[in-house]
Design a protein around this motif. Structure first.
Motif, short mmCIF file in Angstrom:
data_model
loop_
_atom_site.label_atom_id
_atom_site.label_comp_id
_atom_site.label_asym_id
_atom_site.label_seq_id
_atom_site.Cartn_x
_atom_site.Cartn_y
_atom_site.Cartn_z
N THR A 265 0.16 6.93 -11.23
CA THR A 265 -0.29 5.21 -11.39
C THR A 265 -0.85 4.68 -11.20
OG1 THR A 265 2.37 5.57 -11.68
CG2 THR A 265 1.47 3.13 -11.61
N ILE A 266 -1.85 4.24 -11.13
CA ILE A 266 -2.74 4.42 -11.18
C ILE A 266 -2.71 3.31 -10.67
CG2 ILE A 266 -4.99 3.36 -13.21
CD1 ILE A 266 -6.21 5.04 -10.58
N HIS A 267 -2.61 2.07 -10.97
CA HIS A 267 -2.02 0.39 -10.98
C HIS A 267 -1.40 0.60 -10.90
CE1 HIS A 267 -1.68 -3.81 -11.91
NE2 HIS A 267 -2.29 -3.61 -10.70
N GLY A 268 -0.35 -0.05 -9.40
CA GLY A 268 1.08 0.36 -9.06
C GLY A 268 1.92 -1.20 -8.86
N GLY A 269 0.88 -1.89 -9.58
CA GLY A 269 1.84 -3.32 -9.51
C GLY A 269 0.66 -4.72 -8.90
N LYS A 270 -0.17 -4.08 -7.65
CA LYS A 270 -0.61 -5.55 -6.86
C LYS A 270 -1.71 -5.26 -7.40
CE LYS A 270 3.03 -5.19 -3.00
NZ LYS A 270 3.33 -5.26 -1.64
N SER A 271 -2.69 -6.27 -7.41
CA SER A 271 -3.57 -6.53 -7.93
C SER A 271 -4.28 -7.24 -6.68
CB SER A 271 -4.30 -7.22 -9.10
OG SER A 271 -4.00 -6.70 -10.10
N VAL A 272 -5.52 -6.44 -5.88
CA VAL A 272 -6.35 -6.83 -4.84
C VAL A 272 -7.76 -7.97 -5.25
CG1 VAL A 272 -8.12 -6.33 -2.85
CG2 VAL A 272 -5.79 -5.16 -3.53
N PRO A 273 -7.80 -8.70 -5.06
CA PRO A 273 -8.58 -10.18 -6.00
C PRO A 273 -9.77 -9.85 -5.29
CG PRO A 273 -7.61 -11.33 -4.50
CD PRO A 273 -6.64 -10.56 -4.48
N ILE A 274 -10.95 -9.64 -5.98
CA ILE A 274 -12.34 -9.91 -5.04
C ILE A 274 -13.08 -11.37 -5.12
CG2 ILE A 274 -12.89 -7.85 -5.88
CD1 ILE A 274 -15.23 -8.32 -7.11
N VAL A 275 -12.06 -12.17 -5.24
CA VAL A 275 -12.55 -13.66 -5.03
C VAL A 275 -10.94 -14.25 -4.61
CG1 VAL A 275 -14.34 -14.62 -7.14
CG2 VAL A 275 -11.87 -14.73 -7.11
N LYS A 276 -10.97 -15.74 -3.66
CA LYS A 276 -10.16 -16.86 -3.32
C LYS A 276 -8.75 -17.00 -4.81
CE LYS A 276 -8.57 -20.39 -0.30
NZ LYS A 276 -9.12 -22.08 0.74
N ASN A 277 -8.02 -16.54 -4.82
CA ASN A 277 -6.71 -16.11 -5.93
C ASN A 277 -5.72 -16.79 -5.70
OD1 ASN A 277 -5.61 -14.54 -5.05
ND2 ASN A 277 -6.08 -13.22 -6.98
N GLY A 278 -5.46 -17.42 -4.30
CA GLY A 278 -3.79 -17.88 -4.15
C GLY A 278 -2.95 -17.27 -4.66
N ASP A 279 -3.15 -16.04 -4.74
CA ASP A 279 -2.31 -14.68 -4.21
C ASP A 279 -1.28 -14.44 -3.47
OD1 ASP A 279 -0.08 -12.72 -4.64
OD2 ASP A 279 -1.01 -11.29 -5.81
N GLU A 280 -0.37 -14.83 -2.58
CA GLU A 280 0.18 -15.01 -1.37
C GLU A 280 0.65 -13.51 -1.14
OE1 GLU A 280 1.19 -17.75 1.20
OE2 GLU A 280 -0.15 -19.27 0.37
N THR A 281 1.15 -12.50 -2.20
CA THR A 281 1.78 -11.18 -2.40
C THR A 281 0.79 -10.81 -0.81
OG1 THR A 281 1.74 -10.71 -4.78
CG2 THR A 281 1.75 -9.33 -3.31
N LYS A 282 1.98 -9.64 0.09
CA LYS A 282 0.87 -9.26 1.01
C LYS A 282 1.09 -7.37 0.72
CE LYS A 282 2.78 -12.41 4.37
NZ LYS A 282 3.62 -13.07 5.21
N MET A 283 0.39 -6.71 1.50
CA MET A 283 0.64 -5.55 1.74
C MET A 283 1.48 -5.08 2.54
SD MET A 283 -3.33 -4.71 2.00
CE MET A 283 -5.35 -4.87 0.46
N GLU A 284 1.65 -3.58 2.50
CA GLU A 284 3.04 -3.34 2.87
C GLU A 284 3.00 -2.08 3.14
OE1 GLU A 284 6.76 -4.12 1.14
OE2 GLU A 284 5.45 -4.98 -0.56
N GLU A 285 3.57 -1.67 4.32
CA GLU A 285 3.49 -0.50 4.98
C GLU A 285 3.30 0.97 4.27
OE1 GLU A 285 6.05 0.57 8.62
OE2 GLU A 285 5.58 2.77 7.90
N GLY A 286 2.82 1.86 3.88
CA GLY A 286 3.02 2.75 2.79
C GLY A 286 2.26 2.68 2.39
N GLU A 287 1.91 1.92 2.11
CA GLU A 287 1.20 1.31 0.31
C GLU A 287 -0.22 2.14 0.42
OE1 GLU A 287 3.09 -2.31 -1.90
OE2 GLU A 287 1.11 -2.78 -0.16
N HIS A 288 -0.70 2.58 -1.20
CA HIS A 288 -2.33 3.28 -0.92
C HIS A 288 -3.02 2.49 -1.50
CE1 HIS A 288 -0.78 7.55 -0.69
NE2 HIS A 288 -0.69 7.08 0.30
N PHE A 289 -3.99 1.64 -1.43
CA PHE A 289 -4.61 0.82 -2.52
C PHE A 289 -6.16 1.85 -3.08
CE2 PHE A 289 -1.82 -2.10 -0.69
CZ PHE A 289 -1.08 -3.22 -1.69
#
Ligand code: HZT
Ligand code: MN
Ligand code: MN
Length: 406
Positions: A265-289
């Motif tokens: 799955t190339i896109h696992g559901g989290k998006s890493v913005p390249i501007v400040k976008n207010g998304d407070e979702t956090k990265m978690e242990e074991g994830e690949h980005f």
């Protein structure tokens, strides 16, 4: 105590004699008894003096109760082994990625057709992974190309790869984003760089390279995605580039993102913005980005346009075969050879598929397959990209795709 454990106990040398050089040994010799009368008889002193290397004897080793091992322990050990396997698969894919890109970096020349560049990359990936003939592979999805090779020029930021018959030729003045995917057991390494011949783009590339490195530095367990975007944006926007006498601020393409990667799955559901976008979702242990940033001399905003080449089966969308009509065989081939991994029209051509476009469009219309059209900033603008895949281990992160090139 059972016979076996009694034997175990006896075969385990407990309370081994201290090193021969220890004064306790001398103390017990009768010849020294008178001479050393003033010393303590029992030799009780700081134990570090008895074990000067601070290495103490191990206790008795016994296996755990079999029942406990077969439950919690076994589950834990299996999960641990699976994680090690996954990391090793990612490292294999990354090593192949480094070799594939070194090979194409040595061959790339102005006047090369994009189709030749794509084939150079993809043939090397197929060779390194042993995925040269999908028809004869026992499991055609076990390893190989992770997604279509992105070869996006100038204002096109992403998701262009030539379709059959494409005559596009790389020119000296072009800014080419080369985005390569390698997968081993569905573990995808996603990494990209920007190729230019003309040094006039150097500051654009530097801005985007530094922005991506900033994203990699900021990333970590419990880090908010918006904070990564903010740091990337600050670095990117600190640059300007002069091209042919005109100065441009380098803008992040604000609707392009990095993403987490899950198996197949190339896109696992989290998006890493390249501007400040207010998304407070956090990265978690074991994830690949996949940490990727795009900089532009244009609007800093992309729109879909042009002939589509990239597609991927939508995970979890099942449709009764009675509803598929003409697309039944095509979907069966997609499921067999790509599963949920992205593919492009050239890969269908290679499998011997012909006149599939009508069926493919039907699958897209029904939501069974997702199309990923080229993404373009304004005409005449230049966009650049750098991307790395990172693994969030418990105590450190691994930039698995890092090489000595970028
Ligand atoms: C989609 C289709 C592919 C994922 C990012 C990307 C190339 O823009 C959430 C965030 C390959 C990859 C992807 F064939 N995309 N990385 N490398 N493209 S994305 C995305 O669709 S979804 C970013
Ligand atoms: Mn990519
Ligand atoms: Mn990506």
């Amino acid at each position: 105590m059972s016979k076996e454990s009694a034997e175990t106990f006896e075969s385990t040398p407990l309370n081994e004699a201290p090193p021969a050089s220890d004064p306790a040994v001398e103390n017990s010799s009768s010849a020294n008894k008178k001479k050393k009368k003033k010393r303590s008889k029992n030799n009780i002193k700081n134990i570090s003096l008895i074990y000067p290397d601070e290495k103490y004897p191990e206790g008795q080793w016994l296996d755990y109760n079999l029942k406990r091992t077969s439950e919690a322990e076994e589950k834990y050990i299996a999960r641990e082994q699976q994680r090690e396997q996954e990391w090793n698969d990612m490292r294999k894919a990354a090593e192949i990625h480094r070799r594939v890109r070194r090979n194409v970096q040595n061959k790339i020349k102005a006047d090369m057709p994009l189709t030749d560049i794509a084939n150079t990359i993809e043939d090397a990936t197929r060779k390194f992974t042993g995925a040269e003939d999908l028809h004869t592979m026992e499991n055609p999805k076990s390893q190989g190309i992770g997604f279509p090779t992105g070869l996006s020029l100038n204002s096109c930021a992403a998701h262009f790869t030539p379709n059959a018959g494409d005559k596009t030729v790389l020119r000296y003045e072009d800014v080419l984003k080369i985005d390569v995917g390698v997968q081993v057991n569905g573990n995808i390494v996603d990494s990209a760089w920007t190729h230019t011949f003309d040094p006039k783009y150097d500051n654009l590339l530097k801005a985007v390279r530094e922005a991506t490195y900033t994203g990699v530095k900021e990333a970590g367990i419990d880090v908010r995605l918006t904070d990564i975007g903010e740091a990337i944006q600050e670095v990117m926007e600190s640059y300007e580039v002069e091209i042919d006498g005109k100065t441009y601020p380098v803008k992040p393409c604000r609707n392009l993102c990095g993403h987490n990667i899950a198996p197949y799955t190339i896109h696992g559901g989290k998006s890493v913005p390249i501007v400040k976008n207010g998304d407070e979702t956090k990265m978690e242990e074991g994830e690949h980005f996949a940490i990727e940033t795009f900089g532009s001399t244009g609007r800093g905003f992309v729109v879909p346009g042009g002939e589509c080449s990239h597609y991927a089966r939508n995970a979890g969308v099942q449709v009764p075969s009675s509803q598929l009509g003409n697309a039944k065989k095509l979907l069966h081939n997609i499921d067999t050879y790509f599963g949920t991994l992205p593919f492009c029209r050239r890969y269908l051509d290679r499998l011997g598929e012909e006149k599939y476009l009508f069926s493919l469009n039907n699958l897209v219309r029904q939501g069974i397959v997702q199309d990923y059209p080229p993404l373009n900033d304004e005409p005449g603008s230049y966009t650049a990209q750098f991307e790395h895949t990172i693994l969030l281990h418990p105590h450190k992160k691994e930039v698995v795709s890092k090489g000595d090139d970028y």
